[in-house]
Motif scaffolding. Structure first.
Motif, PDB file in Angstrom:
ATOM      1  N   CYS A  94       0.781  -1.243   0.030  1.00  0.00           N
ATOM      2  CA  CYS A  94       0.043   0.068  -0.112  1.00  0.00           C
ATOM      3  C   CYS A  94       1.087   1.258   0.135  1.00  0.00           C
ATOM      4  CB  CYS A  94      -0.796  -0.012   1.205  1.00  0.00           C
ATOM      5  SG  CYS A  94      -1.912   1.450   1.261  1.00  0.00           S
ATOM      6  N   GLU A  96       0.053   4.352   0.467  1.00  0.00           N
ATOM      7  CA  GLU A  96      -0.440   5.113   1.412  1.00  0.00           C
ATOM      8  C   GLU A  96       0.090   4.746   2.969  1.00  0.00           C
ATOM      9  OE1 GLU A  96      -2.275   7.715   0.058  1.00  0.00           O
ATOM     10  OE2 GLU A  96      -2.029   8.731   2.138  1.00  0.00           O
ATOM     11  N   CYS A  97      -0.213   3.642   3.541  1.00  0.00           N
ATOM     12  CA  CYS A  97       0.370   3.379   4.816  1.00  0.00           C
ATOM     13  C   CYS A  97       1.281   2.176   5.081  1.00  0.00           C
ATOM     14  CB  CYS A  97      -1.060   2.898   5.551  1.00  0.00           C
ATOM     15  SG  CYS A  97      -1.507   1.091   4.855  1.00  0.00           S
ATOM     16  N   LEU A 134      -3.442   0.926  -3.076  1.00  0.00           N
ATOM     17  CA  LEU A 134      -4.364   1.210  -1.951  1.00  0.00           C
ATOM     18  C   LEU A 134      -4.779  -0.024  -1.333  1.00  0.00           C
ATOM     19  CD1 LEU A 134      -5.674   4.539  -3.150  1.00  0.00           C
ATOM     20  CD2 LEU A 134      -3.829   4.354  -1.662  1.00  0.00           C
ATOM     21  N   CYS A 138      -7.222   2.196   3.084  1.00  0.00           N
ATOM     22  CA  CYS A 138      -6.627   3.463   2.558  1.00  0.00           C
ATOM     23  C   CYS A 138      -7.538   3.960   1.191  1.00  0.00           C
ATOM     24  CB  CYS A 138      -5.174   3.346   1.979  1.00  0.00           C
ATOM     25  SG  CYS A 138      -4.189   3.254   3.767  1.00  0.00           S
ATOM     26  N   GLN A 139      -8.431   3.051   0.769  1.00  0.00           N
ATOM     27  CA  GLN A 139      -9.093   3.319  -0.504  1.00  0.00           C
ATOM     28  C   GLN A 139      -9.951   4.643  -0.310  1.00  0.00           C
ATOM     29  OE1 GLN A 139     -10.709  -0.219  -2.172  1.00  0.00           O
ATOM     30  NE2 GLN A 139      -8.630  -1.437  -1.939  1.00  0.00           N
TER      31      GLN A 139
END
Ligand SMILES: [Zn+2]
Ligand SMILES: [Zn+2]
Ligand SMILES: [Zn+2]
Length: 139
Positions: A94, A96-97, A134, A138-139
């Motif tokens: 991911c 994002e995270c 994602l 996080c989506q």
């Protein structure tokens, strides 16, 4: 292999079983996903094992040498460690995270490997795949 067998195998080889070492083995057994050294450290804290970075890295080296875990580079500059896999698998990352998930693919590149092999006269021994995107959260 469960905890007891792993400890027994280490003992037979003459390795010491410190509290930290035992806790690290446990963390890797309980965790299906790859962990960074920092994540590893916080899991150890959850088990009330307080160790410094140096010790964590030393234990990582030990477990790597024992082929109990392997180091993986997933392209985000962070080293992660996971249980030495008995299966061939790939990773979802991911963006994002930074969480990582191990995944199976039903027919992983069997035909592609054959094609690449023949076309380039190259004997493929291994491949690795990473999917960036994602995660559910996080989506
Ligand atoms: Zn995420
Ligand atoms: Zn994995
Ligand atoms: Zn594959």
């Amino acid at each position: 292999m469960d905890l007891k067998n792993i400890f027994e195998a280490f003992r037979k080889k003459g390795h010491r079983l410190t509290r930290t070492r035992k806790a690290m083995v446990r963390v890797f057994l309980d965790n299906k996903e790859p962990l960074s050294a920092a994540e590893l450290n916080s899991r150890l804290k959850n088990l009330s094992v307080n160790v410094n970075k140096t010790t964590v890295y030393r234990e990582i080296d030990f477990l790597k040498k024992e082929l109990f875990i392997r180091e993986i580079e997933l392209g985000d500059g962070m080293k992660r460690y996971e249980r030495w896999p008995d299966d061939h698998h790939h990773h979802l990352i991911c963006v994002e995270c930074n969480s990582v998930k191990c995944i199976d693919m039903e027919h992983c590149l069997v035909n592609e490997e054959k094609y690449i092999s023949e076309k380039n006269n190259f004997k493929i021994m291994e491949h690795s795949l990473k999917f960036f995107g994602l995660c559910e959260n996080c989506q």
